[in-house]
Design a protein around this motif. Structure first.
Motif, PDB file in Angstrom:
ATOM      1  N   PRO A 179      11.087  -3.632 -14.866  1.00 35.31           N
ATOM      2  CA  PRO A 179       9.981  -4.556 -15.145  1.00 35.31           C
ATOM      3  C   PRO A 179       9.239  -4.953 -13.870  1.00 35.31           C
ATOM      4  N   PRO A 180       8.047  -5.550 -14.021  1.00 33.93           N
ATOM      5  CA  PRO A 180       7.211  -5.863 -12.847  1.00 33.93           C
ATOM      6  C   PRO A 180       7.899  -6.715 -11.792  1.00 33.93           C
ATOM      7  N   HIS A 181       8.723  -7.687 -12.198  1.00 32.71           N
ATOM      8  CA  HIS A 181       9.292  -8.599 -11.211  1.00 32.71           C
ATOM      9  C   HIS A 181      10.245  -7.883 -10.248  1.00 32.71           C
ATOM     10  N   SER A 182      10.749  -6.711 -10.634  1.00 34.79           N
ATOM     11  CA  SER A 182      11.688  -5.998  -9.771  1.00 34.79           C
ATOM     12  C   SER A 182      11.009  -4.918  -8.931  1.00 34.79           C
ATOM     13  N   GLN A 183       9.704  -4.793  -9.085  1.00 35.26           N
ATOM     14  CA  GLN A 183       8.973  -3.744  -8.383  1.00 35.26           C
ATOM     15  C   GLN A 183       8.338  -4.275  -7.108  1.00 35.26           C
ATOM     16  N   LYS A 184       8.137  -3.379  -6.159  1.00 38.04           N
ATOM     17  CA  LYS A 184       7.363  -3.732  -4.976  1.00 38.04           C
ATOM     18  C   LYS A 184       5.919  -3.976  -5.389  1.00 38.04           C
ATOM     19  N   LYS A 185       5.224  -4.828  -4.670  1.00 36.75           N
ATOM     20  CA  LYS A 185       3.816  -5.055  -4.970  1.00 36.75           C
ATOM     21  C   LYS A 185       2.984  -3.854  -4.538  1.00 36.75           C
ATOM     22  N   GLU A 186       3.383  -3.227  -3.444  1.00 35.26           N
ATOM     23  CA  GLU A 186       2.661  -2.039  -3.008  1.00 35.26           C
ATOM     24  C   GLU A 186       3.129  -0.829  -3.806  1.00 35.26           C
ATOM     25  N   LYS A 187       2.446   0.281  -3.657  1.00 35.36           N
ATOM     26  CA  LYS A 187       2.774   1.485  -4.403  1.00 35.36           C
ATOM     27  C   LYS A 187       4.052   2.121  -3.870  1.00 35.36           C
ATOM     28  N   GLU A 188       4.728   2.818  -4.766  1.00 40.99           N
ATOM     29  CA  GLU A 188       5.916   3.560  -4.377  1.00 40.99           C
ATOM     30  C   GLU A 188       5.518   4.719  -3.468  1.00 40.99           C
ATOM     31  N   GLU A 189       6.494   5.229  -2.726  1.00 38.55           N
ATOM     32  CA  GLU A 189       6.245   6.416  -1.904  1.00 38.55           C
ATOM     33  C   GLU A 189       5.695   7.551  -2.767  1.00 38.55           C
ATOM     34  N   GLY A 190       4.666   8.215  -2.276  1.00 35.34           N
ATOM     35  CA  GLY A 190       4.100   9.362  -2.943  1.00 35.34           C
ATOM     36  C   GLY A 190       3.025   9.049  -3.966  1.00 35.34           C
ATOM     37  N   ILE A 191       2.815   7.787  -4.277  1.00 31.37           N
ATOM     38  CA  ILE A 191       1.888   7.424  -5.348  1.00 31.37           C
ATOM     39  C   ILE A 191       0.492   7.163  -4.782  1.00 31.37           C
ATOM     40  N   GLY A 192      -0.511   7.734  -5.448  1.00 30.44           N
ATOM     41  CA  GLY A 192      -1.902   7.544  -5.045  1.00 30.44           C
ATOM     42  C   GLY A 192      -2.810   7.614  -6.248  1.00 30.44           C
ATOM     43  N   ASP A 193      -3.959   6.947  -6.145  1.00 32.49           N
ATOM     44  CA  ASP A 193      -4.878   6.866  -7.284  1.00 32.49           C
ATOM     45  C   ASP A 193      -6.298   7.257  -6.924  1.00 32.49           C
ATOM     46  N   SER A 194      -6.422   8.097  -5.923  1.00 36.89           N
ATOM     47  CA  SER A 194      -7.716   8.656  -5.554  1.00 36.89           C
ATOM     48  C   SER A 194      -7.453   9.881  -4.696  1.00 36.89           C
ATOM     49  N   PRO A 195      -8.436  10.746  -4.541  1.00 36.88           N
ATOM     50  CA  PRO A 195      -8.238  11.899  -3.655  1.00 36.88           C
ATOM     51  C   PRO A 195      -7.823  11.492  -2.241  1.00 36.88           C
TER      52      PRO A 195
ATOM     53  N   GLU B  30      -6.227   8.725  -1.217  1.00 31.97           N
ATOM     54  CA  GLU B  30      -4.854   8.226  -1.178  1.00 31.97           C
ATOM     55  C   GLU B  30      -3.848   9.372  -1.277  1.00 31.97           C
ATOM     56  N   LEU B  31      -4.146  10.356  -2.086  1.00 29.50           N
ATOM     57  CA  LEU B  31      -3.218  11.471  -2.261  1.00 29.50           C
ATOM     58  C   LEU B  31      -3.241  12.409  -1.062  1.00 29.50           C
ATOM     59  N   LYS B  32      -4.373  12.570  -0.406  1.00 31.01           N
ATOM     60  CA  LYS B  32      -4.412  13.334   0.850  1.00 31.01           C
ATOM     61  C   LYS B  32      -3.529  12.657   1.892  1.00 31.01           C
ATOM     62  N   TYR B  33      -3.586  11.333   1.947  1.00 30.04           N
ATOM     63  CA  TYR B  33      -2.716  10.602   2.879  1.00 30.04           C
ATOM     64  C   TYR B  33      -1.247  10.873   2.566  1.00 30.04           C
ATOM     65  N   GLN B  34      -0.897  10.903   1.278  1.00 31.02           N
ATOM     66  CA  GLN B  34       0.489  11.137   0.907  1.00 31.02           C
ATOM     67  C   GLN B  34       0.948  12.548   1.294  1.00 31.02           C
TER      68      GLN B  34
END
Length: 426
Positions: A171-187, A189-193
């Motif tokens: 659930p949300p309360h147990s997740q990091k606020k930032e994105k997990e390793e490897g996750i991106g939502d634009s070209p 962000e994914l190039k950076y990964q």
């Protein structure tokens, strides 16, 4: 009579004595490039683990300083390559991962990798692992602390927020606020990964183009990265000298990944006629890696292992479709490689997939080539995948003819990696 392959390959042992440390002899070996057997080989392997020459064991001689691995009565094949593996044990499913501390996973990876090696898989491409455990395992094997295959690591798999490669179990309360390793939502962000995984040791980039079977809350056919995002990943990886593997069950994701320049399509379960047309027509080779054995295990053992009911259902619904599409793709001439999804089924069972590949249309030789010649080409490597001068002395031995009975590969009699005979067990 033994047939000379090339003059350069047939070098008498004494001329190479300073470079050689091992000679392996057997009744014959399979040349996977031609599909023909070569009788009575004497395969000389140097200090660097590579084959230095291949001679006729009936006539060639070697000194007492060269270790002799005598595999009389055996048939040799190149060490096998599994292009789609994970490191975790197969019997921990669903929420059972919460029973174990973070450091548990890289520790057990040494055991699962050894199971692969015992099965004749001297190279394994690991398509995603947490905390770069695959990179660490590769380093430990190469440094001599762990016995295992040659590892081709991906680091963290890339994907969209909430997608198959993201963590959707908590659930949300147990997740990091930032994105997990490897996750991106634009070209961008994914190039950076891509750059980040490369920075920390990835040698291949794995991405999730569609939903998956053993992920919570999505469907296998759902596309999760746009074609623009897929192309950004492929272009960045290729610029960095890396190849790209795309988890893609659904046809939309498969086809977008092929158009975007992805190198290997993983699973390819719901491919359509357009998928086959695109794969055959593309100038840059694309390979399909279809894991058509593991459903037998997951349907039998999944509930006991803790898998979620929705995932067992998805697995049941997609399994036979994937097998039928394997037959269809192979019959149409799509390039195929061996990928088992080890970790979804036990690593010690991986060799059982060869028989299923034959059941669904391949000849035994084609199934063997998928795990040797084809896999090496898909990796872009000329140091594994064949018994040839200059390649690593990675071999497995069986009793009989695997081109007639491919099930001989389910339990090799002996495994050699880089000229070293691997002891049985762990």
């Amino acid at each position: 009579m033994w047939k000379m392959i090339t003059a350069a390959m047939l070098v008498a042992a004494p001329a190479m004595a300073q470079a050689e440390k091992v000679v392996v002899t057997a009744d014959r070996y399979l040349d996977v490039q031609t599909g023909k057997y070569v009788d009575f080989p004497a395969i000389f392997i140097g200090d660097d683990g590579r084959i230095t020459s291949i001679g006729d064991a009936r006539t060639v001689r070697w000194g007492a300083d060269i270790k002799h691995i005598d595999l009389s009565g055996k048939t040799l094949l190149p060490g096998l390559i599994d292009m789609h593996t994970h490191l975790g044990p197969a019997n921990i499913g669903g929420y059972r991962f919460l029973e174990f501390t973070d450091s548990f996973w890289p520790v057990v990876a040494s055991s699962t990798a050894r199971d692969m090696l015992n099965g004749g898989f001297t190279t394994m491409r690991v398509v995603g692992s947490g905390d770069w455990a695959d990179v660490g395992l590769k380093q430990a094997i190469e440094a001599g602390y762990v016995v295992g295959p040659r590892i081709v690591p991906a680091g963290h798999a890339l994907g969209a927020t909430g997608g198959h490669c993201d963590d959707t179990y908590l659930p949300p309360h147990s997740q990091k606020k930032e994105k997990e390793e490897g996750i991106g939502d634009s070209p961008e962000e994914l190039k950076y990964q891509v750059r980040r995984q490369r920075k920390f040791g990835a040698e291949v980039i794995k991405l999730c183009a569609t939903g998956g079977v053993f992920s919570r809350g999505d469907t296998p056919g759902q596309q999760q990265l746009t074609e623009e995002e897929l192309r950004a990943i492929a272009d960045e990886a290729h610029m960095q000298g890396l190849r790209v593997a795309a988890h893609a069950h659904g046809a939309d994701g498969i086809n977008a990944a092929i158009r975007a320049g992805i190198d290997t399509i993983e699973h390819a379960s719901l491919l359509n006629d357009e998928s086959i047309r695109l794969a055959r027509a593309r100038a840059r080779p694309v390979w399909f890696s279809m894991d058509i054995k593991n459903t037998d295990y997951t349907q039998t053992e999944g509930r006991k292992n803790g898998e979620l009911e929705e995932n067992i259902r998805k697995d049941r619904e997609i399994g036979q479709i994937q097998r039928d599409n394997f037959r269809k793709a192979h019959a149409a001439g799509v390039r195929m490689i061996f990928g088992s999804d080890a970790g979804v089924m036990p690593h010690a069972m991986v060799g059982q997939q060869f028989a299923v590949m034959v059941e669904y249309g391949m000849t035994p030789l084609e199934a063997i080539q998928a795990a040797t010649r084809n896999a090496a080409e898909a990796l872009g490597r000329n140091d594994v995948g064949a018994i040839q001068v200059g390649r690593y002395g990675d071999l497995l031995a069986v009793t009989g003819d695997p081109t007639s009975n491919v099930r001989l590969l389910e339990k090799p009699d002996a495994v050699v990696k880089g000229g070293a005979l691997i002891p049985a067990g762990h």
